[in-house]
Motif scaffolding. Structure first.
Motif, mmCIF file in Angstrom:
data_model
loop_
_atom_site.group_PDB
_atom_site.id
_atom_site.type_symbol
_atom_site.label_atom_id
_atom_site.label_comp_id
_atom_site.label_asym_id
_atom_site.label_seq_id
_atom_site.Cartn_x
_atom_site.Cartn_y
_atom_site.Cartn_z
ATOM 1 N N GLY A 1 31.523 14.180 -64.218
ATOM 2 C CA GLY A 1 31.424 13.061 -65.143
ATOM 3 C C GLY A 1 30.071 12.367 -65.120
ATOM 4 O O GLY A 1 29.089 12.890 -64.586
ATOM 5 N N LYS A 2 30.021 11.178 -65.680
ATOM 6 C CA LYS A 2 28.781 10.420 -65.787
ATOM 7 C C LYS A 2 28.186 10.125 -64.421
ATOM 8 O O LYS A 2 28.824 9.477 -63.579
ATOM 9 C CB LYS A 2 29.033 9.114 -66.543
ATOM 10 C CG LYS A 2 27.794 8.255 -66.733
ATOM 11 C CD LYS A 2 28.118 7.015 -67.532
ATOM 12 C CE LYS A 2 26.918 6.080 -67.637
ATOM 13 N NZ LYS A 2 25.791 6.705 -68.355
ATOM 14 N N ASP A 3 26.985 10.618 -64.187
ATOM 15 C CA ASP A 3 26.250 10.375 -62.937
ATOM 16 C C ASP A 3 27.078 10.707 -61.694
ATOM 17 O O ASP A 3 26.915 10.074 -60.632
ATOM 18 C CB ASP A 3 25.790 8.909 -62.871
ATOM 19 C CG ASP A 3 24.877 8.524 -64.026
ATOM 20 O OD1 ASP A 3 24.083 9.389 -64.458
ATOM 21 O OD2 ASP A 3 24.970 7.376 -64.508
ATOM 22 N N GLY A 4 27.990 11.670 -61.818
ATOM 23 C CA GLY A 4 28.797 12.077 -60.676
ATOM 24 C C GLY A 4 29.861 11.091 -60.258
ATOM 25 O O GLY A 4 30.414 11.178 -59.166
ATOM 26 N N THR A 5 30.199 10.128 -61.130
ATOM 27 C CA THR A 5 31.142 9.060 -60.781
ATOM 28 C C THR A 5 32.576 9.350 -61.218
ATOM 29 O O THR A 5 33.458 8.532 -61.002
ATOM 30 C CB THR A 5 30.709 7.736 -61.432
ATOM 31 O OG1 THR A 5 30.705 7.898 -62.863
ATOM 32 C CG2 THR A 5 29.311 7.331 -60.971
ATOM 33 N N GLN A 6 32.795 10.482 -61.865
ATOM 34 C CA GLN A 6 34.097 10.864 -62.427
ATOM 35 C C GLN A 6 34.510 9.961 -63.591
ATOM 36 O O GLN A 6 35.696 9.851 -63.918
ATOM 37 C CB GLN A 6 35.187 10.901 -61.355
ATOM 38 C CG GLN A 6 34.982 12.026 -60.339
ATOM 39 C CD GLN A 6 36.100 12.151 -59.325
ATOM 40 O OE1 GLN A 6 35.866 12.125 -58.121
ATOM 41 N NE2 GLN A 6 37.332 12.282 -59.802
#
Length: 358
Positions: free
Chosen positions: A287-292
């Motif tokens: 997801g966005k910037d690895g934040t899920q």
């Protein structure tokens, strides 16, 4: 036997819903009908930096289907966003230039009704359709082209030269920016209407009793917290999964439609190894910037956009509904409740509006 027959006939009565109350409830929760007229659509989604005009729409449509915008002239925007297939390609992962799959195993979101999206791409990195159109055209695993090559290809076609000059004037009208702007205007017209729209506009018979029950559940359970607006989605970013299913204690709950309350179902100990998703993590995309955090999908025509989730690992809509109930809402939906919500989602399957664009 008699008791069983009586139960069959009484079951629909247990969930009888007043259509007028449900309609108002839908409006109160931000669920809105699609506009029937182009001028109304323009008032809702027009962009001051890229005004919608009939000429730009016609040009954008031609560009949307033009395979020469891709490096090897084999892929157009319509290849992955097929209007006849729910606005996408029906594949678990997008396939592009030289049959390259998306490296993160992401599937193609629908282009239908994206005029009402505030976030585009699965990670929501693009804020507008005109910005979004710059991505796939250049991605090496999609159309693999360049702004310079696209401009060159478009300038080589006299019909394009005339159209761009009519819209943008004679001072270098054919630019990559103007090309993507035209495509965006066309995409904004790809709006569908369905039985749900008819219901919202006063036709009680447009949706079955089962679908109306599903809509009521959709609202009461909290699905509308993410899926709202005209497109019933596309308006926000949300974490997936929202519920921590890696905890040591696995507490299951159900939803009682009569009391409108959640009830404890079971408590179990969870000794499974940590996993970021309750679905197969095919592609490893976080997801966005690895934040899920993911763009909330549009639910209009969801029945035509399988497979589901960002990596297309779920093939059945009923399974997707159950997974969202458990891992986003914290409720184990019964088969009957899943069926009702699916009936509502089936009512969101519609046809493209033939707008009078002048």
């Amino acid at each position: 036997m008699k008791s069983y027959i009586i139960l069959i006939f009484l079951t629909p009565l247990l969930f009888a819903i007043d259509s007028n109350e449900l309609r108002q409830k839908s409006f109160d929760k931000g669920l809105l009908p699609m506009p029937t007229e182009y001028k109304t659509l323009k008032a809702l989604v027009d962009d001051q930096q890229n005004p919608m005009t009939a000429q730009k729409h016609a040009l954008g449509k031609e560009l949307f289907f033009d395979k020469d915008l891709s490096k090897d002239s084999t892929i157009s925007c319509a290849t992955c966003h097929d209007i006849e297939k729910g606005g996408e390609d029906g594949l678990p992962t997008a396939i592009g230039y030289h049959k390259l799959p998306n490296p993160s195993h992401l599937n193609s979101p629908t282009v239908l009704n994206t005029a009402f999206s505030k976030h585009l791409f699965w990670d929501g990195r693009s804020p507008s359709l005109r910005d979004q159109a710059t991505g796939p055209t250049q991605a090496p695993f999609e159309m693999a082209s360049t702004p310079e090559l696209i401009e060159e290809r478009v300038k080589a076609k006299p019909q394009y030269t005339r159209a761009f000059e009519a819209i943008y004037g004679f001072d270098n009208p054919i630019t990559f920016e103007n090309i993507t702007k035209a495509i965006a205007v066309y995409e904004k017209s790809l709006i569908t209407r369905d039985k749900f729209d008819a219901f919202l506009e006063g036709d009680d018979s447009a949706m079955s009793a089962q679908a109306q029950r599903g809509l009521d559940l959709f609202i009461d359970l909290g699905c509308k917290g993410c899926h709202f607006g005209h497109g019933i989605g596309g308006q926000k970013m949300q974490k997936f999964p929202l519920r921590d299913y890696n905890a040591l204690i696995d507490l299951s709950m159900t939803y009682n439609e009569t009391t409108k309350k959640r009830e404890y179902k079971s408590l179990k100990f969870n000794f499974k190894p940590y996993h970021p998703y309750p679905i197969e993590n095919r592609g490893g995309f976080m997801g966005k910037d690895g934040t899920q955090y993911f763009r909330v999908p549009i639910l209009r025509n969801i029945t035509e956009s399988a497979p589901y989730f960002h990596n297309g690992v779920v093939t059945k809509l009923s399974e997707a509904i159950f997974l969202m109930g458990r891992y986003q809402l914290g409720v184990d939906l019964s088969d009957d409740q899943v069926d009702a919500i699916e009936a509502f989602l089936e009512a969101l399957e519609g046809d493209l509006i033939e707008y009078d664009i002048d």
